[in-house]
Write a protein that holds these residues in place. Structure first.
Motif, PDB file in Angstrom:
ATOM      1  N   PRO A   9     -10.719 -60.106 -26.785  1.00 12.57           N
ATOM      2  CA  PRO A   9      -9.390 -60.194 -26.191  1.00 12.57           C
ATOM      3  C   PRO A   9      -9.510 -61.003 -24.900  1.00 12.57           C
ATOM      4  O   PRO A   9     -10.492 -60.867 -24.176  1.00 12.57           O
ATOM      5  CB  PRO A   9      -9.029 -58.734 -25.898  1.00 12.57           C
ATOM      6  N   LYS A  13      -7.462 -66.968 -27.804  1.00 10.00           N
ATOM      7  CA  LYS A  13      -7.177 -67.260 -29.222  1.00 10.00           C
ATOM      8  C   LYS A  13      -5.696 -67.557 -29.455  1.00 10.00           C
ATOM      9  O   LYS A  13      -5.345 -68.511 -30.137  1.00 10.00           O
ATOM     10  CB  LYS A  13      -7.534 -66.067 -30.118  1.00 10.00           C
ATOM     11  N   THR A  31      -1.489 -61.053 -35.853  1.00 11.26           N
ATOM     12  CA  THR A  31      -1.184 -59.640 -36.106  1.00 11.26           C
ATOM     13  C   THR A  31      -0.652 -58.985 -34.828  1.00 11.26           C
ATOM     14  O   THR A  31       0.281 -58.184 -34.896  1.00 11.26           O
ATOM     15  CB  THR A  31      -2.423 -58.882 -36.618  1.00 11.26           C
ATOM     16  N   ARG A  36       3.838 -56.532 -32.024  1.00 10.25           N
ATOM     17  CA  ARG A  36       4.707 -56.477 -30.834  1.00 10.25           C
ATOM     18  C   ARG A  36       6.168 -56.684 -31.208  1.00 10.25           C
ATOM     19  O   ARG A  36       7.056 -56.071 -30.622  1.00 10.25           O
ATOM     20  CB  ARG A  36       4.251 -57.497 -29.780  1.00 10.25           C
ATOM     21  N   ILE A  53      -1.483 -49.286 -29.794  1.00 15.33           N
ATOM     22  CA  ILE A  53      -1.656 -50.595 -29.157  1.00 15.33           C
ATOM     23  C   ILE A  53      -1.659 -50.475 -27.637  1.00 15.33           C
ATOM     24  O   ILE A  53      -2.503 -51.071 -26.966  1.00 15.33           O
ATOM     25  CB  ILE A  53      -0.572 -51.567 -29.660  1.00 15.33           C
ATOM     26  N   LYS A  57      -6.358 -49.401 -28.577  1.00 16.04           N
ATOM     27  CA  LYS A  57      -7.116 -49.083 -29.798  1.00 16.04           C
ATOM     28  C   LYS A  57      -6.671 -49.970 -30.953  1.00 16.04           C
ATOM     29  O   LYS A  57      -5.672 -50.684 -30.850  1.00 16.04           O
ATOM     30  CB  LYS A  57      -6.886 -47.618 -30.171  1.00 16.04           C
ATOM     31  N   VAL A  59      -5.078 -50.608 -34.672  1.00 14.19           N
ATOM     32  CA  VAL A  59      -4.232 -50.047 -35.716  1.00 14.19           C
ATOM     33  C   VAL A  59      -5.134 -49.841 -36.935  1.00 14.19           C
ATOM     34  O   VAL A  59      -6.104 -50.588 -37.137  1.00 14.19           O
ATOM     35  CB  VAL A  59      -3.084 -51.022 -36.033  1.00 14.19           C
ATOM     36  N   GLY A  85      -6.361 -62.827 -34.582  1.00 12.49           N
ATOM     37  CA  GLY A  85      -6.402 -61.372 -34.384  1.00 12.49           C
ATOM     38  C   GLY A  85      -6.659 -60.592 -35.657  1.00 12.49           C
ATOM     39  O   GLY A  85      -6.600 -59.378 -35.667  1.00 12.49           O
ATOM     40  N   ARG A  88     -10.398 -57.944 -37.718  1.00 17.92           N
ATOM     41  CA  ARG A  88     -10.985 -57.378 -36.514  1.00 17.92           C
ATOM     42  C   ARG A  88     -12.038 -56.327 -36.854  1.00 17.92           C
ATOM     43  O   ARG A  88     -12.642 -55.757 -35.955  1.00 17.92           O
ATOM     44  CB  ARG A  88      -9.887 -56.705 -35.693  1.00 17.92           C
ATOM     45  N   GLN A  92     -11.670 -55.174 -42.804  1.00 17.08           N
ATOM     46  CA  GLN A  92     -10.569 -56.150 -42.885  1.00 17.08           C
ATOM     47  C   GLN A  92     -11.071 -57.480 -43.439  1.00 17.08           C
ATOM     48  O   GLN A  92     -10.393 -58.135 -44.241  1.00 17.08           O
ATOM     49  CB  GLN A  92      -9.929 -56.356 -41.509  1.00 17.08           C
ATOM     50  N   ARG A 155       1.723 -56.779 -20.119  1.00 16.67           N
ATOM     51  CA  ARG A 155       1.555 -55.965 -21.319  1.00 16.67           C
ATOM     52  C   ARG A 155       0.898 -54.637 -20.973  1.00 16.67           C
ATOM     53  O   ARG A 155      -0.043 -54.613 -20.183  1.00 16.67           O
ATOM     54  CB  ARG A 155       0.690 -56.724 -22.343  1.00 16.67           C
ATOM     55  N   ARG A 166     -10.219 -52.036 -25.015  1.00 13.40           N
ATOM     56  CA  ARG A 166     -10.202 -53.160 -25.962  1.00 13.40           C
ATOM     57  C   ARG A 166     -11.548 -53.863 -26.016  1.00 13.40           C
ATOM     58  O   ARG A 166     -11.975 -54.319 -27.082  1.00 13.40           O
ATOM     59  CB  ARG A 166      -9.103 -54.154 -25.584  1.00 13.40           C
TER      60      ARG A 166
HETATM   61  P1  ADP Z   1      -5.741 -59.532 -27.859  1.00 14.39           P
HETATM   62  O1  ADP Z   1      -6.448 -60.499 -28.758  1.00 14.39           O
HETATM   63  O2  ADP Z   1      -5.285 -60.126 -26.575  1.00 14.39           O
HETATM   64  O3  ADP Z   1      -6.466 -58.221 -27.691  1.00 14.39           O
HETATM   65  P2  ADP Z   1      -3.630 -59.155 -29.845  1.00 14.39           P
HETATM   66  O4  ADP Z   1      -2.283 -59.579 -29.443  1.00 14.39           O
HETATM   67  O5  ADP Z   1      -4.365 -59.928 -30.869  1.00 14.39           O
HETATM   68  O6  ADP Z   1      -4.428 -59.028 -28.490  1.00 14.39           O
HETATM   69  O7  ADP Z   1      -3.583 -57.640 -30.353  1.00 14.39           O
HETATM   70  C1  ADP Z   1      -3.001 -56.623 -29.582  1.00 14.39           C
HETATM   71  C2  ADP Z   1      -3.265 -55.263 -30.200  1.00 14.39           C
HETATM   72  O8  ADP Z   1      -2.692 -55.206 -31.526  1.00 14.39           O
HETATM   73  C3  ADP Z   1      -4.729 -54.910 -30.430  1.00 14.39           C
HETATM   74  O9  ADP Z   1      -5.336 -54.392 -29.256  1.00 14.39           O
HETATM   75  C4  ADP Z   1      -4.604 -53.853 -31.538  1.00 14.39           C
HETATM   76  O10 ADP Z   1      -4.155 -52.618 -31.030  1.00 14.39           O
HETATM   77  C5  ADP Z   1      -3.500 -54.415 -32.399  1.00 14.39           C
HETATM   78  N1  ADP Z   1      -4.056 -55.289 -33.454  1.00 14.39           N
HETATM   79  C6  ADP Z   1      -3.901 -56.640 -33.576  1.00 14.39           C
HETATM   80  N2  ADP Z   1      -4.575 -57.115 -34.639  1.00 14.39           N
HETATM   81  C7  ADP Z   1      -5.185 -56.050 -35.214  1.00 14.39           C
HETATM   82  C8  ADP Z   1      -6.055 -55.880 -36.318  1.00 14.39           C
HETATM   83  N3  ADP Z   1      -6.445 -56.923 -37.074  1.00 14.39           N
HETATM   84  N4  ADP Z   1      -6.478 -54.626 -36.626  1.00 14.39           N
HETATM   85  C9  ADP Z   1      -6.115 -53.565 -35.894  1.00 14.39           C
HETATM   86  N5  ADP Z   1      -5.314 -53.653 -34.811  1.00 14.39           N
HETATM   87  C10 ADP Z   1      -4.847 -54.876 -34.471  1.00 14.39           C
END
Ligand code: ADP
Ligand code: ZN
Length: 209
Positions: A9, A13, A31, A36, A53, A57, A59, A85, A88, A92, A155, A166
């Motif tokens: 994070p 990206k 994602t 969001r 989120i 943590k 999802v 994203g 992760r 997945q 955020r 994170r």
């Molecule tokens: P960043 O890359 O800045 O951490 P993202 O916007 O990609 O933030 O994701 C924000 C949040 O959304 C993550 O911290 C997680 O809670 C959730 N999330 C996003 N993508 C996934 C994923 N592939 N699997 C599980 N949770 C996800």
């Protein structure tokens, strides 16, 4: 071409995906953005994921995989996309391999001190989603987006506690994907420390664009 953007994070990206989507002629699928939007709409998905989120943590895999699987059935992403994203977790990545064939993984590499500095100063526009930064790229008028006049906010998951969480989650669950994709010979590594324009130039060279 079908791309996965991988990295901690705060590596940039999302910003890079927005910049590269036209150059690569590949729609941006984030994602984080999908979640969001669901939260903003307060729909069932949003209600389910908000607390997770906000705490930094992940999802659960089932929900996330289902969401991406459905998104990738749409016609705009039939031949190309940038997945930002996702995946992760190894689970997945394995699920993704079952329903789509990716061509390249770009690994955005940045050390903890850099990503913490970026995340803790990040400001996001509620209306257009643009990412500002308190010190590196502040909007002209505090609290207002120069691009669209929207309201700018921090955020919930960019607050210190959630950022720490994170980064732990990234190290434990996401970083193993680097080895996973390197073994498959899909990986391109990019130094994510420079400014966005330099990274775009480096990526163009690496991808021969
Ligand atoms: P960043 O890359 O800045 O951490 P993202 O916007 O990609 O933030 O994701 C924000 C949040 O959304 C993550 O911290 C997680 O809670 C959730 N999330 C996003 N993508 C996934 C994923 N592939 N699997 C599980 N949770 C996800
Ligand atoms: Zn805006």
């Amino acid at each position: 071409m079908k791309f996965v953007f991988l990295g901690p994070p705060g590596a940039g990206k999302g910003t890079l995906a927005v910049r590269m989507t036209e150059l690569l002629n590949a729609p941006h699928v984030s994602t984080g953005n999908i979640f969001r939007e669901a939260i903003a709409a307060a729909n069932p998905l949003g209600l389910k994921v908000k607390a997770i989120i906000d705490a930094g943590k992940l999802v659960d895999d089932g929900t996330t995989i289902q969401l991406v699987r459905e998104r990738l059935t749409q016609s705009d992403v039939k031949d190309s996309y940038i997945l930002d994203g996702f995946p992760r977790t190894i689970a997945q990545a394995e699920a993704l391999a079952g329903f789509s064939n990716i061509d390249r993984v770009i690994n955005f590499d940045a050390p903890d001190d850099v990503v913490i500095e970026r995340l803790s100063g990040r400001l996001v526009c509620r209306k257009c989603g643009f990412n500002w930064h308190k010190t590196f790229n502040p909007p002209e008028k505090s609290g207002v987006c120069d691009k669209c006049g929207g309201e700018i906010y921090t955020r919930e998951d960019d607050k210190a506690e959630a950022v720490k969480k994170r980064l732990d989650v990234y190290r434990e669950q996401t970083a193993p994907l680097i080895e996973y994709y390197r073994k498959k010979d899909l990986m391109i590594d990019i130094d994510a420390r420079p400014d966005v324009d330099s990274i775009v130039e480096n990526l163009k060279k690496l991808l021969r664009l």
